[in-house]
Structure formats: structure tokens, C-alpha cells
Design a protein around this motif. Structure first.
Motif, PDB file in Angstrom:
ATOM      1  N   PHE A  18       3.000   6.770  -3.482  1.00  0.00           N
ATOM      2  CA  PHE A  18       2.099   7.491  -4.786  1.00  0.00           C
ATOM      3  C   PHE A  18       1.098   6.624  -3.662  1.00  0.00           C
ATOM      4  N   GLN A  19      -0.275   7.256  -3.416  1.00  0.00           N
ATOM      5  CA  GLN A  19      -1.179   6.530  -2.814  1.00  0.00           C
ATOM      6  C   GLN A  19      -2.748   7.002  -3.195  1.00  0.00           C
ATOM      7  N   TRP A  20      -3.332   5.718  -3.265  1.00  0.00           N
ATOM      8  CA  TRP A  20      -4.568   6.291  -3.751  1.00  0.00           C
ATOM      9  C   TRP A  20      -5.847   5.554  -3.136  1.00  0.00           C
ATOM     10  N   ALA A  21      -6.851   5.704  -2.936  1.00  0.00           N
ATOM     11  CA  ALA A  21      -8.108   4.835  -2.858  1.00  0.00           C
ATOM     12  C   ALA A  21      -8.577   4.433  -3.690  1.00  0.00           C
ATOM     13  N   ALA A  22      -8.817   2.893  -3.755  1.00  0.00           N
ATOM     14  CA  ALA A  22      -9.824   1.865  -4.205  1.00  0.00           C
ATOM     15  C   ALA A  22     -11.211   2.197  -4.481  1.00  0.00           C
ATOM     16  N   GLU A  23     -12.348   2.557  -5.363  1.00  0.00           N
ATOM     17  CA  GLU A  23     -13.277   2.411  -5.553  1.00  0.00           C
ATOM     18  C   GLU A  23     -13.935   0.823  -5.682  1.00  0.00           C
ATOM     19  N   HIS A  24     -13.178  -0.093  -5.987  1.00  0.00           N
ATOM     20  CA  HIS A  24     -13.326  -1.227  -6.535  1.00  0.00           C
ATOM     21  C   HIS A  24     -12.395  -1.814  -6.331  1.00  0.00           C
ATOM     22  N   ASN A  43      -1.622  -4.252 -11.208  1.00  0.00           N
ATOM     23  CA  ASN A  43      -1.297  -4.887  -9.957  1.00  0.00           C
ATOM     24  C   ASN A  43      -3.049  -5.433 -10.240  1.00  0.00           C
ATOM     25  N   THR A  44      -2.701  -6.609  -9.803  1.00  0.00           N
ATOM     26  CA  THR A  44      -4.504  -7.508  -9.370  1.00  0.00           C
ATOM     27  C   THR A  44      -4.136  -7.922  -8.407  1.00  0.00           C
ATOM     28  N   SER A  45      -3.464  -7.271  -7.614  1.00  0.00           N
ATOM     29  CA  SER A  45      -4.312  -7.616  -5.298  1.00  0.00           C
ATOM     30  C   SER A  45      -4.576  -6.646  -4.470  1.00  0.00           C
ATOM     31  N   GLY A  46      -5.044  -5.920  -5.116  1.00  0.00           N
ATOM     32  CA  GLY A  46      -5.341  -4.328  -4.806  1.00  0.00           C
ATOM     33  C   GLY A  46      -4.663  -3.981  -4.128  1.00  0.00           C
ATOM     34  N   GLU A  47      -3.817  -3.481  -4.849  1.00  0.00           N
ATOM     35  CA  GLU A  47      -2.807  -2.706  -3.967  1.00  0.00           C
ATOM     36  C   GLU A  47      -3.312  -1.561  -3.860  1.00  0.00           C
ATOM     37  N   THR A  48      -2.921  -0.184  -3.059  1.00  0.00           N
ATOM     38  CA  THR A  48      -3.799   1.329  -3.575  1.00  0.00           C
ATOM     39  C   THR A  48      -2.234   2.558  -3.262  1.00  0.00           C
TER      40      THR A  48
END
Length: 214
Positions: free
Chosen positions: A44-50, A82-87
Motif C-alpha cells: 500500500f502506498q500513499w503521498a504524505a502531506e506531513h 510508524n514515526t519515521s515517515g514511511e509512505t
């Protein structure tokens, strides 16, 4: 009066932050809405806004949401924080076959939280075992299937021989299904097996080696 004004301003600030963050939730990338994934362990993939902020991946069997963030509230099939920004997220075990919804919720720097709308997806059936056995004493066969079959469904198997065939059905439960045949006529020397398993909009066909009955 001062107390009333402070309460009003606090409510207005919260509403403003909520409205602002709702407009900048993470963006789903893949799988696409309504897609049947290629495997039962899809990425599953997504684009982070933060980027770099805390996020949570959710997978449920129902799209109901609750709270100001719009987070899915149904019983979770899978959850990963997760806390390390994985997308992206890939399950370590096959997901239960059938219809599901996925979502990602992000925490903004101001600690507000928002989620994109639940996205429908179909998880394919992954049979890890399909076998058959024959009892010469009763002249019956048993077909056993197992895999990511935990969400209910149905299965059928067709026994075929020259000039003879029968179809038997059973309900799927507990991660598998067992189908027993009726007594096979003595004139039948060997039977072949073909069938299908169906769960919530996905299906998988199977074939098994023939078995001699006399």
C-alpha cells in the motif's frame, strides 16, 4: 464574559485547525479504488502531506468512520503505525481474502490528525493447501482447502468421470473448507476434480489430480 470569549476562541481555533488539516490529509496512491490486488500481501502506498510525522495505516472490513479526523472505526484487519515517515506498507502475512477498505491517518506538526477517505480494495484468495483423499471403504472423496479464508464464503467442487459428474458445495469458515462427496457409483473407475472458492467478491479456481476409484 472573559471566560465565554476564551471558550469561543478555543472552539474557533480547533475548528479552523480541523478544517485546514482535513484539506491536507495524506493522498492514497495504490492500490487504486476498487482494485483487486495482485497478491494477498500487497504494498500500500500513499503521498504524505506531513513528511516525517507520525502516521497510521488501517485496514478494515467496513468503511464506517468516526471522530473529527474521519478515522475508520470498524474492527481492524491490519494496523501499522510508524514515526519515521514511511509512505508504504507491506503486510508480513497474507491478508484475509475478500472486500476491505484501507486508510492512512497522519498527525500534523500542530498535533491535529486527519485521514483520507476509506478506499475500497479486494484481497485475492491465496490457497496454501488443496488436497483430496479417497476412501475405498465408503467410495467417497474428501477435498480440503486452506489459506486466507477467514471471512466466510463458499466453495464448490465438481467430480467428473466418463458419463458421470457431480457437484458438491460447502461453506468456508475458520481458514478453510472441507467438502465430502456422496458415494461414487461402482461403474466409475476414476474421477477428476475442479472447483472454485468465493469470498466477498473474489474467487479462485482450482484443479486437483484425478484419483482412481477401482
Amino acid at each position: 464574559m472573559r471566560s465565554t470569549r476564551l471558550v469561543f476562541l478555543s472552539a474557533l481555533t480547533a475548528a479552523t485547525f480541523g478544517a485546514t488539516f482535513s484539506a491536507v490529509a495524506a493522498i492514497p496512491v495504490s492500490p487504486a479504488a476498487g482494485e483487486t490486488t495482485p497478491t494477498a500481501m500487497p504494498t500500500f502506498q500513499w503521498a504524505a502531506e506531513h513528511p516525517g510525522q507520525f502516521s497510521t495505516f488501517l485496514l478494515t472490513g467496513s468503511p464506517e468512520v468516526s471522530g473529527s479526523a474521519g478515522e475508520m472505526s470498524a474492527e481492524k484487519i491490519d494496523v501499522n503505525s510508524n514515526t519515521s515517515g514511511e509512505t508504504s506498507y507491506t503486510p508480513v502475512d497474507p491478508i484475509d481474502a475478500g472486500r476491505a477498505w484501507w486508510q492512512v491517518c497522519e498527525q500534523a506538526p500542530d498535533f491535529s490528525r486527519s485521514c483520507f477517505a476509506p478506499r475500497e480494495v479486494y484481497i485475492p484468495i491465496d490457497l496454501d493447501e488443496a488436497r483430496r483423499s479417497y476412501s475405498s471403504a465408503t467410495r467417497t472423496v474428501r477435498v480440503s482447502l486452506s489459506g486466507n479464508l477467514w471471512r466466510g464464503g463458499s466453495a464448490s467442487v465438481r467430480l467428473s468421470a466418463s458419463g458421470w459428474s457431480r457437484t458438491y458445495r460447502a461453506e468456508v469458515s475458520g481458514g478453510g473448507v472441507t467438502i465430502d462427496s456422496a458415494r461414487i457409483p461402482r461403474r466409475v473407475k476414476a474421477v477428476t476434480f475442479s472447483g472454485v472458492v468465493s469470498i466477498q467478491g473474489v474467487s479462485e479456481t482450482f484443479r486437483l489430480p484425478r484419483v482412481r476409484t477401482r
